[in-house]
Write a protein that holds these residues in place. Sequence first.
Motif, PDB file in Angstrom:
ATOM      1  N   ARG A 247       4.657   6.235  -6.848  1.00 32.14           N
ATOM      2  CA  ARG A 247       4.069   5.000  -6.877  1.00 32.14           C
ATOM      3  C   ARG A 247       2.625   4.874  -6.325  1.00 32.14           C
ATOM      4  O   ARG A 247       2.487   5.576  -5.345  1.00 32.14           O
ATOM      5  N   ILE A 248       1.776   4.139  -6.856  1.00 30.72           N
ATOM      6  CA  ILE A 248       0.503   4.111  -6.106  1.00 30.72           C
ATOM      7  C   ILE A 248       0.366   3.009  -4.888  1.00 30.72           C
ATOM      8  O   ILE A 248       0.871   1.650  -5.378  1.00 30.72           O
ATOM      9  N   GLU A 249       0.205   3.553  -3.990  1.00 32.70           N
ATOM     10  CA  GLU A 249       0.274   2.413  -2.693  1.00 32.70           C
ATOM     11  C   GLU A 249      -0.971   1.661  -2.870  1.00 32.70           C
ATOM     12  O   GLU A 249      -0.866   0.436  -2.504  1.00 32.70           O
ATOM     13  N   ASP A 250      -2.238   2.531  -2.874  1.00 33.04           N
ATOM     14  CA  ASP A 250      -3.494   1.702  -3.202  1.00 33.04           C
ATOM     15  C   ASP A 250      -4.442   2.749  -3.493  1.00 33.04           C
ATOM     16  O   ASP A 250      -4.049   4.031  -3.811  1.00 33.04           O
ATOM     17  N   VAL A 251      -5.534   2.147  -4.379  1.00 27.99           N
ATOM     18  CA  VAL A 251      -6.543   3.125  -4.804  1.00 27.99           C
ATOM     19  C   VAL A 251      -7.993   2.638  -4.843  1.00 27.99           C
ATOM     20  O   VAL A 251      -7.842   1.134  -5.170  1.00 27.99           O
TER      21      VAL A 251
ATOM     22  N   PRO B 149     -12.508   3.553  -5.424  1.00 28.37           N
ATOM     23  CA  PRO B 149     -13.577   4.621  -5.838  1.00 28.37           C
ATOM     24  C   PRO B 149     -13.398   5.952  -4.983  1.00 28.37           C
ATOM     25  O   PRO B 149     -13.937   5.642  -3.847  1.00 28.37           O
ATOM     26  N   GLY B 150     -12.955   6.923  -5.244  1.00 28.28           N
ATOM     27  CA  GLY B 150     -13.227   8.142  -4.376  1.00 28.28           C
ATOM     28  C   GLY B 150     -11.984   8.164  -3.431  1.00 28.28           C
ATOM     29  O   GLY B 150     -12.084   9.211  -2.668  1.00 28.28           O
ATOM     30  N   TRP B 151     -10.882   7.567  -3.547  1.00 24.98           N
ATOM     31  CA  TRP B 151      -9.782   7.754  -2.652  1.00 24.98           C
ATOM     32  C   TRP B 151      -8.393   7.138  -3.358  1.00 24.98           C
ATOM     33  O   TRP B 151      -8.814   6.389  -4.040  1.00 24.98           O
ATOM     34  N   SER B 152      -7.595   7.565  -2.714  1.00 22.21           N
ATOM     35  CA  SER B 152      -6.279   7.030  -3.468  1.00 22.21           C
ATOM     36  C   SER B 152      -5.063   7.264  -2.500  1.00 22.21           C
ATOM     37  O   SER B 152      -5.320   8.198  -1.611  1.00 22.21           O
ATOM     38  N   ARG B 153      -3.913   6.577  -2.351  1.00 20.39           N
ATOM     39  CA  ARG B 153      -2.826   6.761  -1.715  1.00 20.39           C
ATOM     40  C   ARG B 153      -1.554   6.685  -2.607  1.00 20.39           C
ATOM     41  O   ARG B 153      -1.273   5.475  -3.023  1.00 20.39           O
ATOM     42  N   LEU B 154      -0.841   7.700  -2.716  1.00 19.51           N
ATOM     43  CA  LEU B 154       0.534   7.574  -3.532  1.00 19.51           C
ATOM     44  C   LEU B 154       1.607   7.940  -2.748  1.00 19.51           C
ATOM     45  O   LEU B 154       1.505   8.630  -1.798  1.00 19.51           O
ATOM     46  N   SER B 155       2.597   7.638  -3.235  1.00 23.01           N
ATOM     47  CA  SER B 155       3.794   8.080  -2.595  1.00 23.01           C
ATOM     48  C   SER B 155       5.212   8.399  -3.285  1.00 23.01           C
ATOM     49  O   SER B 155       5.064   8.120  -4.679  1.00 23.01           O
ATOM     50  N   VAL B 156       6.106   8.894  -3.071  1.00 20.13           N
ATOM     51  CA  VAL B 156       7.253   9.144  -3.511  1.00 20.13           C
ATOM     52  C   VAL B 156       8.512   9.448  -2.366  1.00 20.13           C
ATOM     53  O   VAL B 156       8.185   9.994  -1.414  1.00 20.13           O
ATOM     54  N   GLU B 157       9.548   8.800  -3.083  1.00 25.38           N
ATOM     55  CA  GLU B 157      10.933   8.808  -2.022  1.00 25.38           C
ATOM     56  C   GLU B 157      11.689  10.149  -2.174  1.00 25.38           C
ATOM     57  O   GLU B 157      11.985  10.374  -3.459  1.00 25.38           O
ATOM     58  N   TRP B 158      12.106  10.732  -1.162  1.00 23.39           N
ATOM     59  CA  TRP B 158      13.057  11.803  -1.225  1.00 23.39           C
ATOM     60  C   TRP B 158      14.307  11.188  -1.812  1.00 23.39           C
ATOM     61  O   TRP B 158      14.798  10.206  -1.720  1.00 23.39           O
ATOM     62  N   ARG B 159      14.915  11.937  -2.939  1.00 29.49           N
ATOM     63  CA  ARG B 159      16.171  11.783  -3.684  1.00 29.49           C
ATOM     64  C   ARG B 159      16.646  13.081  -3.695  1.00 29.49           C
ATOM     65  O   ARG B 159      16.180  14.107  -4.123  1.00 29.49           O
ATOM     66  N   GLN B 160      17.990  13.211  -3.941  1.00 28.02           N
ATOM     67  CA  GLN B 160      18.684  14.351  -4.019  1.00 28.02           C
ATOM     68  C   GLN B 160      18.515  15.041  -5.380  1.00 28.02           C
ATOM     69  O   GLN B 160      18.228  16.423  -5.345  1.00 28.02           O
ATOM     70  N   ASP B 161      18.226  14.205  -6.355  1.00 24.06           N
ATOM     71  CA  ASP B 161      17.857  14.864  -7.593  1.00 24.06           C
ATOM     72  C   ASP B 161      16.319  15.314  -7.611  1.00 24.06           C
ATOM     73  O   ASP B 161      16.224  16.138  -8.678  1.00 24.06           O
ATOM     74  N   LEU B 162      15.635  15.494  -6.548  1.00 21.28           N
ATOM     75  CA  LEU B 162      14.071  15.998  -6.645  1.00 21.28           C
ATOM     76  C   LEU B 162      14.338  17.132  -5.556  1.00 21.28           C
ATOM     77  O   LEU B 162      13.108  17.568  -5.293  1.00 21.28           O
ATOM     78  N   CYS B 163      15.542  17.597  -5.170  1.00 24.51           N
ATOM     79  CA  CYS B 163      15.556  18.648  -4.184  1.00 24.51           C
ATOM     80  C   CYS B 163      15.782  20.011  -4.955  1.00 24.51           C
ATOM     81  O   CYS B 163      16.514  20.029  -6.051  1.00 24.51           O
TER      82      CYS B 163
END
Length: 158
Positions: A33-37, A39-53
């Motif tokens: 997900r995009i937390e914030d964005v 011009p020239g910067w962004s903050r995205l995130s992802v949550e740990w999940r078993q299926d991403l391991c």
Amino acid sequence: MTAPDEAATLEHQKQALMKFAAEFPFFKLLGMRIEDVGPGWSRLSVEWRQDLCQPAGIMHGGVIASLVDTSIAHCILLTPEHIAARPSGGRLVSVDLRIKYLRPVSAGRIFCDAKVTRMGRQIIHTAATVVDEAGKEVASGDSIYMMVSIDRLKKAGG
């Protein structure tokens, strides 16, 4: 265009980008997900999940690399240079991506802060840092993107 008009246009583009990301299948697949964005910067995130391991139970490096790459692309999307290039078919392509893995991720959400470090006419240098919920750095990366015309992409594709 006046400054208030530019701000309104930028906010409209930001909201459109956020809406697109919320519906984009790749974002959904990773839970990104995009937390914030801006011009020239962004903050995205992802949550740990078993299926991403990977088999050891820690987040797969490819997920972290995807977060870095996507965060970096998004930090470019609202720059004046990219906005100006879009109407004529300007597109971004990744030229280089380097990731340094510093700490395993075995729980929680990770956040990637990306920024443009040098914006050339065609070549764009960027950097990113990934931290966990405690603010500990888990990875860092940098990338070079190139802005190309749609005609150039079509020629390269065959």
